[in-house]
Motif scaffolding. Structure first.
Motif, short mmCIF file in Angstrom:
data_model
loop_
_atom_site.label_atom_id
_atom_site.label_comp_id
_atom_site.label_asym_id
_atom_site.label_seq_id
_atom_site.Cartn_x
_atom_site.Cartn_y
_atom_site.Cartn_z
N ASN A 43 0.83 -1.19 0.00
CA ASN A 43 0.00 0.00 0.00
C ASN A 43 0.86 1.25 0.00
O ASN A 43 1.74 1.42 0.84
CB ASN A 43 -0.90 -0.03 1.24
CG ASN A 43 -1.93 1.07 1.24
OD1 ASN A 43 -1.61 2.21 1.51
ND2 ASN A 43 -3.17 0.70 0.94
N ARG A 44 0.60 2.15 -0.93
CA ARG A 44 1.45 3.33 -1.09
C ARG A 44 1.28 4.31 0.06
O ARG A 44 2.24 4.97 0.47
CB ARG A 44 1.12 4.02 -2.42
CG ARG A 44 1.55 3.21 -3.63
CD ARG A 44 1.66 4.10 -4.85
NE ARG A 44 0.39 4.71 -5.20
CZ ARG A 44 -0.49 4.18 -6.03
NH1 ARG A 44 -0.24 3.00 -6.58
NH2 ARG A 44 -1.63 4.81 -6.31
N HIS A 45 0.08 4.44 0.58
CA HIS A 45 -0.14 5.36 1.70
C HIS A 45 0.66 4.92 2.92
O HIS A 45 1.31 5.75 3.58
CB HIS A 45 -1.63 5.41 2.05
CG HIS A 45 -2.31 6.65 1.57
ND1 HIS A 45 -1.75 7.90 1.70
CD2 HIS A 45 -3.50 6.84 0.96
CE1 HIS A 45 -2.56 8.81 1.19
NE2 HIS A 45 -3.64 8.19 0.72
N VAL A 46 0.60 3.65 3.23
CA VAL A 46 1.35 3.17 4.39
C VAL A 46 2.85 3.28 4.13
O VAL A 46 3.63 3.58 5.04
CB VAL A 46 0.94 1.71 4.70
CG1 VAL A 46 1.68 1.20 5.93
CG2 VAL A 46 -0.56 1.60 4.92
N THR A 47 3.27 3.06 2.91
CA THR A 47 4.69 3.22 2.58
C THR A 47 5.16 4.64 2.84
O THR A 47 6.25 4.87 3.40
CB THR A 47 4.92 2.84 1.10
OG1 THR A 47 4.45 1.51 0.87
CG2 THR A 47 6.39 2.93 0.75
#
Length: 1938
Positions: A1179-1183
């Motif tokens: 997940n890009r947001h969590v990254t």
């Protein structure tokens, strides 16, 4: 009423005087609604196929408010005063709510699909396994599932610039309007069509520029999408007759210009919306300037199904094709066909009624799926047509073929998707362009007069008479033009070329019209208001029928051409005709809904009236419907008209007898048949009762059977008829088939008698034999017997078709040539063209259904009886025929169906739908097949209260028990260790207290009690100091309790409330015995960091109690539970929610609120929790969130973020979780570099956690590259391996060194970390080359150069790589030891001393081997690893508890203690969830050791071992997937800290990662009826490599890995057989993955294993005389009616069954002690029936046995005696002659006993035959039989003396041929006897009279049987002898008289 309400509510405001300018501005802003006081009203039909009488909605609105009414009652109202805008229009329609992804969230959630970068792998190379386990994959599949689309009723309100949509489910939408709405209409299948207001300035601008005006017609299908232009097509083909929808354009169609909207001058005046009984998608427009009215067809195309290659100008210049076409240049189209898609003009063998669906299949073909629709970039010219087609329905092609250029001609002709070479050069698709969802094509254009075009707004359009007319499917369209006082009627027919053909059929005067259900229940008629004021109904096409006031509810007008003179006061409020001449006339008909319409009169008064002439009596309606399929149109209309007049003459009485009498009167009048002469009512009321309908009900009443009822005189026969009408034969045939249909249903037998009288009336005229047939069933319908007729219609057979005999004959002999029922022959056999007045309505529904079922049962092409039964069962399920249908069938007809269901019940299929299992009574299989797969139950267990509803209030006893438990120190609520799964644990662990003991040990919220040795010699100060030491040692143990409690209580809370979630506090005080004092720790004695981490683990444990399957956790709930100040406890709570996946629900802005304060533990919990919740998703947001806490991910890694190193370590592990198994090269390189981070080389105060950071980086690297190392050398992987080799050994091998340089890192930090990283990277790869990197030193000197704990990690990592070589044997463990160590240990016995390095190496290597074995066999509970590990556990335990003063001994003891901790965890990893008692004993002993040598790490290992052993209370275990192994390595990493706050070498938060490897593999068996968990022996077939093993277990039990389980079988006599084929049936595996429960059905004769472990209480053991019960069933009066050996049967039944049906039956019908003989016999019979049903598990036969007893005891004078006798004969013949051969399965070696014993049925029939013996010997009866056998009329006196019922009984029971045939047979027999008596053999008998008599007898029997459709063996031989006897008597009498 509604208008008055609206007026009173809406006109309450007084507007002040306004200036001219203000009024002008207000008028401009108001839009189309120029009159602010104007009130609108619109009616909508809300009926449906399921609820045809659903009613109507009324929508009212004015400038500011909208009101929705139903039945005059206000349902909802909306006010828009606050909007400041007037309401332009409102309408009601449907909105399609799209199917949403079940787990999808808005963009504010981290689970939004747009944020997912890398997705979990689904399939890997066959040599490897998937990264994630089967349960995790099932969860991912569930999250991607799409909910089905649904249509929701909606109210659309359009203001000036804003629109509102109010859904019936409470959802509201608002959207912006870029234009002012003129009007809106609902569309099919959903949405609305909107026409905007065309401004004059816009028209002027278009004229000046020469361009077309912008489009004015739009469609809106979704509140989340913009309104799209309604485009035009030259033609629309298909959409019905199974032809896909296709748009056609003209030759000059330019693909660069897409849209061709409707001309702006066209004004929509009417739009059809497919309602109840409609199937046309039409709209009408008027062009006032051109004076033309155009009819269009519209078609719905899913948005986006026509992708366009480029974005072009939306509108183009005016084209010639847009000009108004002439009427002869019409474009024809077709709407969806609701009537099952039959093609028009079918050939005789494909009659339109040949494929009728039954009454249980309301079928409506959906709009074709157009998901693969596309357009052509290059036109494809069809052969023989000069049009370009845009196919809308693509053929099903693989995705890789759909874009392949080139296609053959056949695909182009079929309208398939075509691609050309030009497609390759097309530019990118522009999806931002407005794409149309609705297309229109012109069908018909008609010219209007000047007056019509001026008053175009008053033109009305009506659809009526929508039906199949015998040739085509068509509807009539009425265009009423009030200005011309004319209606033009058009016919819109579905042509054979799948287009619509419109023709003009009539024109007549009218001022207003309304389509209504007046004459027919399923077809609309047209009510026409003529200019002279009369009302006329156009029905049956264009035939006229005058409507008067009679039957018009709510209006008292007399509609007649004369001038009306009706008083205005109250004229519209009465229901009776007025005596005065009306003075008013109808000028308009509005808002028709089914049979109701609003009538407007000349004086402006309005009334809502109902005009309904459809019969309510079901029999009358069926008669009309069946004759509509028989009689020609003119004759049928005359019949219908005559019936309606006759019924209206009796004031439309709802009495069924009145309706049917009206029908009979009409039929006899039309066919010129003289009716029966009814009996004249006597003056005596008692005798008049015999002529009433109540007589039949009193006749069979048991209470009144003792009274002498008045004699009933049957109808007298008519006089000698004249020459019969030609239509009598088809009418008789049709009514006979209707009678056969009624005879099939028990609840319609009363109608059989009503209809039989009419049938006999007609049959006596043209075919008396048919009257004889019905007299046998209903002997009292006419006086006397059958009368011979002088007119016989030879078109009818002598004997009518007997459908029950046909059913019997077909299943008895499939080769029998008697034709099946075929409704097409009702008219075709008489060469008639039926009227089809009701379209394709099937009037004989039951006959149709049974014919289809019996055809399956008699299918000769299917040899296997079970397969035939399965086919019949599937047919019944598809037609929604349930068990209620069986209860309506007679016993005999239902018997084959019940036997078929029984065959399927005993051997059901594996892949049937849930409805099929429910149909056959296997609701255990239905539970598994019909489970909601979207409802993942990861807990594996649900309490019984979820099935049975809310639990009852607790009793006083339970409250007292809880109080006593609290007083005795037992576990109570609020301690954090309660499981609340008593029904599961009672079965899982029996009656022992192991769970209570574990709960006591792991409880941290209550004060523990410890025993302290009294030491009187110590002073008070020393004693207090000693007590504090005890407190601190216990506190150290207490701090470790939450880690074990988290495992023990995992998933024990299925749901949470909206209240604050309570987290139990940790209690550090102790209660000391025998001093009996409570001591608390001194302040600051326990370090604050230790307390914080203890609270952190406590919060995690509290969060992990919430089940992962709970669906009530959302971001607002998490926010609600946030404390005012962030605490370690809440940080752990967030982390726990993330581990169970609930943190996915947290909104992004809520996350920022947690991270902004920079609370270290909260940051750790959030980073790890979000990563765990989104494990493997990338997940890009969590990254991004991790990146701002991890400098390694930033462009400048050296930047100081002021983030503690421990938080950075958590971010790295989170990165590994997030990208687990993704093989992301970027993330792997980042993590690898962090292992040897430069600024962490030298220790200082700022990097005290550098070892933990290096280990976190290594774990992250291993997770990202998990199992991804290549066996074949790859340069990229070789570089990683080379770097890891350097980090492990400190330098590269000699052949790889370039120069000798000192390592820039601390090998003591990097070596263990890189070792684990390498092992995870090459997990299960079996790479020997990589494994050799992790070698053990081969000399003692080399061994002394590395720390001993390195050996443990190298052993572990090496075996992770060489996974398949791990074996749970001591030999394998010894093989892991270097040779010199083995020799040193073997020679230890001869030497007194040994090198300490050897001992330390041995302890660490063995511990590493044990951990590797545990990882491979995690959760398997296999015996080999269990015995090996528990042996090493005992060995290390003996060594660990030894004492020695030497420092070397302490070092060894510390190594042994660490090894024991790891072995303890390893042992319980293998036995996870089992609760094995030997492991518990050892752990319980370890738990009690809290001396000074036992530090925090030891307690943690013990508590985690306890938690693993009872994981989730025994409902969970551990998986063995790659991801599970990585998480287990991280969670149980062999670094056991001395205190809870020690995170220097290992991040303590990672101890909870075991959650990601948990699998709910506890198989639970649940009784499907009681929903209780039960003991159940099961057989599991497991795949072990290439072998297959069979394991026998008792559920509830843990089962092996689902990928290895092949099948699960339940094979026990106590339960119905159950088989799950997980290897071959995908549904079985999916069901078990989502809900680890198998539902079983207990056989009725057994108790459960919990109640009867040894089987000694089953009915087979206790019932006793089962053989005598069968005799009681066969001959109840001949058996001894002694009490049952079980005594009180009610108590006997209740001792093993709690079924209320059985208990009630035994209580009411099986009583003992009755003194009356008949009652005692009946009780004995019921007792035998009950035991027979229970013993053989067939409770459905109880009703059948009671019915048989009723048959046995019924009186011959009963009205239904003969119908029941025929039913009994069918059942007897079926079980005696058919069942054994065709249904028992004996031919397939699977014989089963029938549901009802043949002896029971034969005994019942024998009892009735004994009563018939008295009739046979009656002289009067013999006289009647003689007359009947000779073909003579039976004298009325003889009939009265014997009784018509007795004659019918005899004829029916013996299958005697009809009198006409007997007369013929008598003549043939006499002539044959005379011719053969003297002839020599073989031509004659040669004088042997006896032989000749036998031969003639056999010939007569065979001939008489074949000439009559009969059951069984045909004509009874005894009856034949009796007929021969009366023949001889008659011949002798003739000779005597001669």
């Amino acid at each position: 009423m509604s208008s008055r309400y609206l007026r009173s509510r809406f006109n309450s405001e007084n507007r002040n005087e306004e200036s001219v300018l203000l009024r002008s501005i207000r008028s401009a802003l108001r839009g189309s609604n120029l009159d602010p006081n104007l009130q609108h009203s619109k009616f909508y039909d809300i009926s449906s196929d399921k609820e045809p009488e659903g009613g109507a909605e009324e929508l009212l609105w004015d400038e500011k408010r909208v009101v929705l009414c139903t039945g005059g009652v206000v349902q909802k109202q909306w006010s828009f005063t606050h909007e400041g805008q007037p309401i332009q229009w409102a309408c009601a329609g449907w909105i399609q709510q799209p199917g949403a992804v079940i787990a999808s969230r808005s963009s504010g959630h981290y689970t939004n699909d747009a944020h997912s970068g890398y997705f979990r792998e689904r399939e890997r190379d066959s040599r490897t396994r998937t990264t994630f386990g089967p349960f995790d994959q099932a969860e991912q599949e569930r999250r991607r599932e799409v909910e089905p689309e649904s249509q929701v009723r909606a109210i659309f309100v359009f203001l000036r610039s804003v629109g509102w949509i109010y859904l019936s489910n409470g959802i509201e939408y608002t959207f912006s309007l870029p234009f002012i709405v003129r009007k809106a209409w609902p569309l099919y299948p959903h949405g609305v069509i909107i026409q905007r207001v065309l401004e004059p300035t816009e028209v002027q601008e278009a004229e000046l520029t020469g361009d077309e005006t912008l489009p004015t017609v739009f469609s809106l299908i979704s509140p989340l999408a913009e309104a799209t232009v309604v485009d035009r097509a030259a033609n629309i083909i298909g959409g019905f007759h199974s032809v896909p929808l296709t748009l056609v354009h003209d030759d000059d169609y330019d693909s660069d210009h897409i849209s061709e909207p409707l001309s702006a001058g066209e004004v929509i005046i009417w739009v059809s919306c497919q309602g109840h009984g409609e199937d046309s998608d039409l709209l009408a427009t008027v062009h006032p300037e051109r004076r033309q009215l155009t009819v269009w067809r519209y078609a719905y195309v899913k948005l986006g199904d026509i992708p366009f290659s480029q974005a072009h100008s939306r509108f183009r210049k005016k084209r010639a094709s847009m000009a108004a076409g002439a009427p002869d240049n019409q474009r024809q189209t077709v709407a969806n066909n609701k009537e099952f898609g039959w093609r028009p003009q079918p050939p005789p063998e494909n009659h339109p009624l040949g494929s009728f669906p039954g009454p249980y299949t309301p079928h409506r073909p959906p709009v074709p799926s157009l998901s693969s629709m596309t357009s052509l970039s290059t036109p494809t010219v069809l052969a023989g047509a000069s049009r370009t087609q845009l196919p809308l329905l693509d053929e099903q092609r693989p995705p890789h073929e759909r874009d392949r250029p080139g296609v053959d001609v056949n695909r182009m002709v079929l309208g398939g998707r075509t691609r050309t070479e030009g497609d390759v050069a097309m530019g990118p698709t522009d999806y931002t362009r407005m794409r149309s969802t609705h297309w229109i094509t012109r069908l018909y254009t008609m010219d209007l007069t000047e007056n019509d075009s001026r008053d175009w707004s008053k033109i009305s359009i009506s659809i009526f008479d929508q039906r199949f007319d015998g040739q085509v499917d068509r509807v009539l369209l009425g265009v009423c033009r009030p200005a011309s006082e004319t209606i033009t009627i058009l016919s819109v027919a579905k042509d054979s070329d799948t287009t619509l053909r419109v023709t003009r059929v009539a024109e007549r005067p009218a001022v207003s019209v309304a389509p209504m259900r007046i004459m027919r229940s399923n077809v609309d008629d047209l009510l026409v208001a003529e200019p002279n004021g009369a009302l006329t109904v156009l029905t049956h096409g264009l035939r006229e029928y005058n409507a008067s006031t009679v039957g018009i509810t709510g209006i008292g007008l007399h509609f007649s051409p004369e001038p009306p003179t009706l008083p205005s006061a109250g004229a519209m409020e009465v229901d009776c005709p007025s005596a005065s001449v009306p003075t008013n006339r109808v000028v308009a008909l509005r808002d028709p809904i089914r049979s109701a319409v609003t009538v407007e009169q000349l004086d402006g008064s309005l009334s809502r009236v109902a005009i309904d002439f459809t019969p309510k009596d079901l029999l009358t309606r069926q008669c009309l419907e069946v004759l509509a399929l028989t009689l020609p149109a003119d004759w049928y209309f005359g019949l219908h008209l005559t019936f309606t007049d006759a019924w209206r003459s009796r004031r439309l009485s709802c009495d069924p007898e009145v309706e049917f009498e009206s029908f009979k009167s009409a039929l006899t009048t039309i066919l010129q048949v003289e009716p029966y002469q009814k009996c004249l009512a006597e003056n005596n009321p008692w005798e008049r009762l015999s002529c009433s309908a109540s007589y039949t009900r009193l006749e069979d009443d048991l209470v009144l059977s003792g009274l002498r009822l008045p004699p009933r005189t049957p109808p007298n026969p008519p006089s000698t008829p004249k020459r019969p009408h030609a239509l009598l034969a088809p009418v008789l045939n049709a009514l006979h088939m209707l009678g056969e249909d009624l005879r099939l249903m028990v609840h319609r037998h009363d109608d059989v008698h009503r209809l039989a009288e009419l049938i006999c009336l007609i049959a006596n005229v043209i075919r008396p034999e048919w009257a004889d047939y019905w007299k046998r069933f209903c002997p009292d319908v006419t006086a006397g017997w059958v009368y011979r007729s002088s007119f016989v219609d030879d078109r009818l057979p002598v004997w009518p078709p007997d459908m029950t005999a046909m059913f019997y004959g077909r299943i008895n002999n499939p080769d029998w040539k008697l034709p099946w029922y075929d409704i097409r022959k009702l008219a075709s056999q008489f060469k008639l063209s039926p009227s089809y007045a009701y379209g394709r309505l099937e009037p004989l529904a039951y006959l149709r259904q049974l014919t289809l079922i019996y055809r399956c049962l008699a299918d000769k092409t299917v040899e296997d009886s079970r397969k035939r039964a399965e086919n019949a069962m599937h047919l019944m399920v598809n037609h929604q025929i349930g068990l209620a249908f069986f209860n309506l069938l007679p016993l005999g007809l239902a018997a084959p169906l019940r036997e078929a269901a029984r065959s399927c019940q005993l051997a059901p299929g594996q892949d049937w739908p849930a409805a099929a299992y429910e149909f056959i009574g296997r609701n255990d299989l239905a539970e598994g097949a019909g489970a909601n797969l979207s409802d993942l139950n990861a807990t594996g267990y649900r309490p019984v209260k979820e099935f049975l509803g809310n639990r009852k209030r607790p009793a006083i006893r339970s409250l007292v028990h809880q109080a006593a438990s609290a007083a005795t120190g037992e576990v109570n609520a609020g301690s954090g260790v309660e499981l609340n799964i008593d029904d599961f644990t009672r079965i899982r662990f029996g009656q022992d207290k192991r769970l209570d003991e574990v709960a006591r040990m792991l409880r941290s919220s209550e004060v523990p009690t410890v025993r302290m040795i009294e030491r009187p010699e110590l002073s008070e100060h020393d004693q207090a100091k000693e007590q504090q030491n005890h407190v601190l040692r216990i506190a150290e143990r207490t701090l470790a309790l939450p880690l074990g409690r988290a495992m023990f209580t995992f998933g024990s809370v299925p749901t949470v409330t909206r209240e604050a979630y309570a987290i139990p506090k940790i209690e550090f005080s102790i209660h000391i015995q025998p001093q009996n004092i409570t001591i608390a720790p001194e302040p600051s004695k326990i370090p604050m960091d230790s307390l914080n981490w203890g609270d952190f683990h406590n919060g995690v444990a509290a969060a992990l109690r919430i089940s992962p399957s709970s669906n009530v956790i959302e971001s607002s709930w998490i926010k609600f539970n946030r404390p005012s100040e962030l605490t370690p406890e809440h940080a752990g709570f967030l982390y726990g929610l993330g581990l169970t996946g609930h943190l996915r629900e947290m909104l992004t802005w809520h996350t920022f609120g947690y991270l902004t304060p920079k609370h270290d533990l909260t940051s750790i919990g959030i980073l790890l929790g979000l990563s765990a919740a989104n494990v493997g998703s990338g997940n890009r947001h969590v990254t991004k969130l991790i990146a701002v806490h991890t400098p390694a991910l930033l462009p400048t890694p050296t930047i100081d973020l002021n983030v503690p190193l421990i938080t950075q370590a958590a971010g790295l592990v989170g990165l590994g979780l997030l990208y687990m198994g993704s093989k992301n090269r970027r993330m792997a390189e980042v993590c690898l570099k962090q292992i040897s981070r430069n600024d962490l080389t030298q220790p200082d105060l700022s990097n005290e956690h550098r070892e933990a950071y290096a280990m976190a980086a290594a774990l992250a690297f291993g997770m990202v590259t998990l199992g991804g190392g290549s066996v074949v050398p790859v340069p990229a992987d070789e570089a990683l391996v080379s770097e890891l080799r350097i980090l492990i050994h400190g330098e590269a091998p000699s052949h790889m060194r370039t120069r000798r340089t000192r390592a820039a890192f601390d090998i003591n930090l990097t070596s263990p970390a890189a070792t684990i990283a390498l092992g995870l990277m090459y997990l299960r790869t079996e790479s020997q080359e990589v494994a050799d990197i992790l070698t053990i030193p081969d000399t003692v000197m080399a061994l002394n150069h590395i720390p001993p704990n390195f050996l443990l990690l190298r052993t572990l990592a090496r075996n992770l790589i060489l996974w398949d070589r791990i074996t749970p044997t001591r030999e394998w463990v010894d093989a892991q030891l270097p040779t010199y160590i083995s020799k040193e240990l073997d020679g230890r016995a001869q030497r007194k001393t040994s090198d300490d390095a050897i001992d330390l190496a041995f302890y660490n290597i063995v511990a590493g081997c044990c951990f590797a074995i545990a990882l491979k066999y995690a959760g398997t509970a296999r015996e080999e690893p269990y015995l090996l590990l528990i042996n090493y556990y005992d060995t290390f335990s003996r060594l660990a508890y030894t004492n020695g003063p030497a420092y070397d001994h302490k070092i060894k003891r510390h190594a042994i203690r660490d090894g024991l901790n790891l072995i303890s965890i390893s042992l319980n990893v293998v036995m996870a969830g089992t609760g094995e008692i030997n492991c518990l004993r050892r752990l319980r002993y370890s738990f009690g050791m809290y001396n000074q040598a036992m530090r925090y790490g030891t307690h943690m290992a013990t508590h985690m071992s306890l938690g693993l052993l009872f994981l989730g209370g025994g409902r969970y275990t551990l998986g063995s997937s790659a991801a599970a192994i990585a998480c287990l390595v991280a969670a149980f990493f062999p670094r056991f800290a001395p205190v809870s706050a020690d995170n220097k070498s290992y991040l303590q938060a990672l101890r909870h990662l075991w959650v990601l490897s948990v699998e709910p593999r506890c198989l639970i068996s649940r009784d499907v009826d009681t929903k209780e968990i039960v003991y159940l022996p099961i057989k599991i077939k497991v795949k072990e490599g290439a072998d297959v093993e069979m394991a026998q277990l008792i559920s509830p039990t843990l089962i092996p890995d689902f990928d290895r389980v092949l099948s699960i079988r339940v094979d026990t006599p106590r339960y119905w057989p159950f088989y799950l084929d997980l290897a071959n049936v995908r549904r079985h595996k999916e069901s078990l993955l989502r809900n680890q429960t198998i539902y079983v059905k207990r056989r009725t004769a057994f108790l459960s294993y919990l109640e009867d472990p040894k089987g000694s209480r089953s009915l087979f053991v206790r019932s006793g005389s089962s053989s005598g019960d069968a005799a009681t069933l066969d001959f109840p009066r001949l058996t001894d009616t002694k009490a049952h050996p079980a005594g009180d049967l009610n108590q006997f039944i209740s001792s093993f069954s709690n079924d209320p049906f059985f208990l009630a039956f035994a209580d009411h019908l099986c009583r003992n002690g009755s003194e009356m003989g008949p009652e005692q016999v009946f009780n004995a019979y019921c007792r035998a029936s009950l035991l027979d049903s229970i013993l053989q598990d067939k409770p459905q036969t109880l009703q059948s046995h009671l019915l048989l007893y009723r048959y046995r005891t019924m009186k011959p004078s009963s009205r239904y005696f003969h119908l029941r006798l025929q039913d009994l004969r069918f059942a007897v013949d079926f079980y005696s002659k058919v069942y054994e051969r065709r249904f028992s399965g004996r031919g397939e070696n699977g014989f089963r006993a029938p549901l009802i014993r043949e002896g029971t049925l034969s005994g019942t029939l024998s009892a009735l035959d004994q009563q018939l013996e008295a009739v046979r010997t009656d002289p009067a009866f013999l006289s009647a039989l003689g007359a009947y056998a000779r073909g003579e009329a039976i004298p009325t006196t003889v009939v009265d003396a014997v009784g018509a019922g007795a004659i019918a009984w005899y004829l029916l029971r013996n299958n005697v041929p009809v009198s006409t045939l007997l007369r013929v047979l008598q003549g043939l027999a006499q002539r044959a006897h005379a011719a053969c008596v003297e002839l020599p053999p073989p031509e004659g008998s040669g004088g042997d009279a006896a032989a000749l008599e036998r031969g003639v007898r056999e010939v007569l029997h065979a001939t008489g049987t074949q000439m009559t459709t009969t059951l069984g063996s045909g004509w009874a031989m005894r009856s034949l002898d009796e007929v021969l006897h009366v023949w001889r008597i008659g011949s002798a009498a003739e000779q005597t008289s001669t």
